[in-house]
Design an enzyme around this catalytic site. Structure first.
Site, short mmCIF file in Angstrom:
data_model
loop_
_atom_site.label_atom_id
_atom_site.label_comp_id
_atom_site.label_asym_id
_atom_site.label_seq_id
_atom_site.Cartn_x
_atom_site.Cartn_y
_atom_site.Cartn_z
N GLY A 7 0.81 -1.08 -0.09
CA GLY A 7 0.08 -0.09 0.01
C GLY A 7 0.87 1.36 0.13
O GLY A 7 1.61 1.34 1.26
N GLY A 9 -0.55 4.17 -0.20
CA GLY A 9 -1.11 5.65 0.33
C GLY A 9 -0.38 6.11 1.57
O GLY A 9 0.80 6.63 1.79
N PHE A 10 -1.29 7.45 1.96
CA PHE A 10 -0.21 7.92 3.27
C PHE A 10 0.03 7.46 3.54
O PHE A 10 1.45 7.98 4.31
CB PHE A 10 -1.77 9.14 3.16
N VAL A 11 -0.81 6.43 5.27
CA VAL A 11 0.35 5.83 5.01
C VAL A 11 1.17 4.86 4.96
O VAL A 11 2.70 5.41 5.27
CB VAL A 11 -0.43 4.85 6.25
N GLY A 12 1.15 4.07 4.42
CA GLY A 12 2.80 3.51 3.81
C GLY A 12 3.73 4.25 3.35
O GLY A 12 4.99 4.20 2.79
N ASN A 93 -11.88 -4.16 2.98
CA ASN A 93 -11.05 -4.67 3.70
C ASN A 93 -10.31 -5.08 3.85
O ASN A 93 -9.21 -6.27 3.84
CB ASN A 93 -10.16 -3.21 4.93
N VAL A 116 -2.17 -2.49 8.85
CA VAL A 116 -1.75 -1.35 10.00
C VAL A 116 -3.54 -1.27 8.92
O VAL A 116 -4.52 -0.78 10.21
CB VAL A 116 -1.26 -0.73 9.18
N ASN A 118 -7.33 -0.84 8.85
CA ASN A 118 -9.41 -1.05 9.02
C ASN A 118 -9.95 -1.88 8.89
O ASN A 118 -9.48 -1.72 7.88
CB ASN A 118 -9.21 0.97 9.98
N HIS A 173 -8.33 -1.02 18.41
CA HIS A 173 -8.53 1.13 17.87
C HIS A 173 -9.95 0.70 17.80
O HIS A 173 -10.29 -0.03 16.74
CB HIS A 173 -7.65 -0.03 16.49
#
Ligand code: NAD
Length: 307
Positions: A7, A9-12, A93, A116, A118, A173
């Site tokens: 991934g 994206g922003f987190v990856g 997901n 990570v 969700n 979480h």
């Protein structure tokens, strides 16, 4: 060490940047979008001469390039949009995480997986099931982030540096996050001696909703700076074998009276994954809250099995 981040994206991408910049590992960034991980990796490498790090990062759309990874971080999947709960992402997901694990596991059979995506606890359980890896080699990232958020809010409330605030959250979480006021300190002093009950409740409620607060502000997508910092902390603990005590979503086998479920607990991570789940001195209320969180996750995992 070889770390694959699935991934981009922003987190990856922020995770990959933190790992390579700190020289923690050789990083492979992968995504289904053609060109995206390659372009990001190229851009990251070009910051090496300026910042001063070795440019050990590549981007790919091919799982063959991820073979032999020591750690796999799974960030692939949809983030929340304003008004959504993490649980609203469950169905969409689950398909993404299942597909990713099926493709990554055969080429990296000895890897430690850090989930990570969700909803975190349920996706971690799914990754463990699909990979067939020993449960101590599949963990989830949430507690380091939730604890960092709580430490930040406590510091801002008291006007001190977050670096002198120690606090940990366990459980899920989500809504059944378990804050531990008795175990929180500010400059070595118990937090419960510094703020009243109403303030504590306000700080915990804000921590529980901290992700949604950022989603509402951003209007598109969710948080990534603190999440990627938290992932990097876990990778560092594995790579450097620090066995530092971290709140991690891990598989319980009787600790705290909880068995056969993934839930956030205090863990020592090492190069072999979960080296130990540490049993802190909890009172009856704390134990009850942790067990309730575990049962909530168990129920959601059962729902997931029906999908
Ligand atoms: N556990 C936590 O504390 C935490 C914190 C922040 C975000 N998250 C979660 O992390 C996930 C990613 O968030 P983001 O902000 O980076 O989202 P994003 O939309 O910016 O990036 C997701 C990326 O995943 C890619 N992707 C989708 N399906 C894929 C597949 N099958 N294989 C490979 N890549 C695939 C997409 O192309 C996209 O680039 C979300 O589910 C979000 O809720 C978790």
């Amino acid at each position: 060490m070889r770390v694959t981040v699935v991934g981009s994206g922003f987190v990856g991408q922020t995770t990959a940047m933190r790992l390579v910049q700190r020289g923690l590992a050789e990083v492979v960034l992968i995504d289904i979008i053609e060109g995206l991980p390659q372009g990001l990796a190229l851009d990251m490498r070009q910051s090496g001469p300026v910042v001063g790090f070795e440019p050990h990062v590549v981007g790919t759309n091919d799982y063959a390039d991820t073979e032999g990874s020591d750690v796999v971080v799974i960030t692939a999947g949809f983030p929340r949009q304003p008004g959504m709960s993490r649980m609203d992402l469950l169905g969409k997901n689950a398909g993404v995480v299942r597909g990713v694990v099926e493709q990554i596991a055969p080429g990296s059979p000895d890897a430690i997986i850090i989930v990570v995506t969700n909803p975190l606890d349920e996706m971690t359980a799914l990754a463990a099931e699909v990979s067939g890896f020993p449960k101590e080699r599949v963990v989830g990232m949430a507690g380091v982030l939730d604890s960092a958020r709580l430490r930040t809010f406590i510091a801002e409330e008291l006007g001190v540096s977050p670096l002198v605030v120690e606090a940990m959250t366990l459980g899920s979480h989500g809504d059944s996050m378990v804050p531990l006021p008795r175990h929180a300190t500010v400059d070595g002093k118990p937090l419960v001696d510094l703020v009243d009950e109403a303030t504590l409740e306000r700080l915990y409620a804000r921590t529980r909703d901290a992700g949604a607060e950022i989603v509402a502000l951003l209007k598109k997508g969710s948080a990534y700076y603190a999440p990627s910092a938290s992932i990097a902390k876990m990778v560092e603990s594995i790579v450097h074998n620090t066995e530092e005590l971290l709140p991690v979503c891990a598989w319980c086998t009787g600790q705290y009276g909880i068995s056969g479920v993934y839930v956030g607990v205090p863990v020592r991570l090492s190069r072999s994954g979960v080296a130990e789940i540490v049993e802190l001195d909890f009172n009856e209320d704390e134990l009850a809250a942790l067990r309730a969180a575990a049962e909530g996750i168990r129920a959601k995992c059962a729902d997931l099995a029906q999908l």
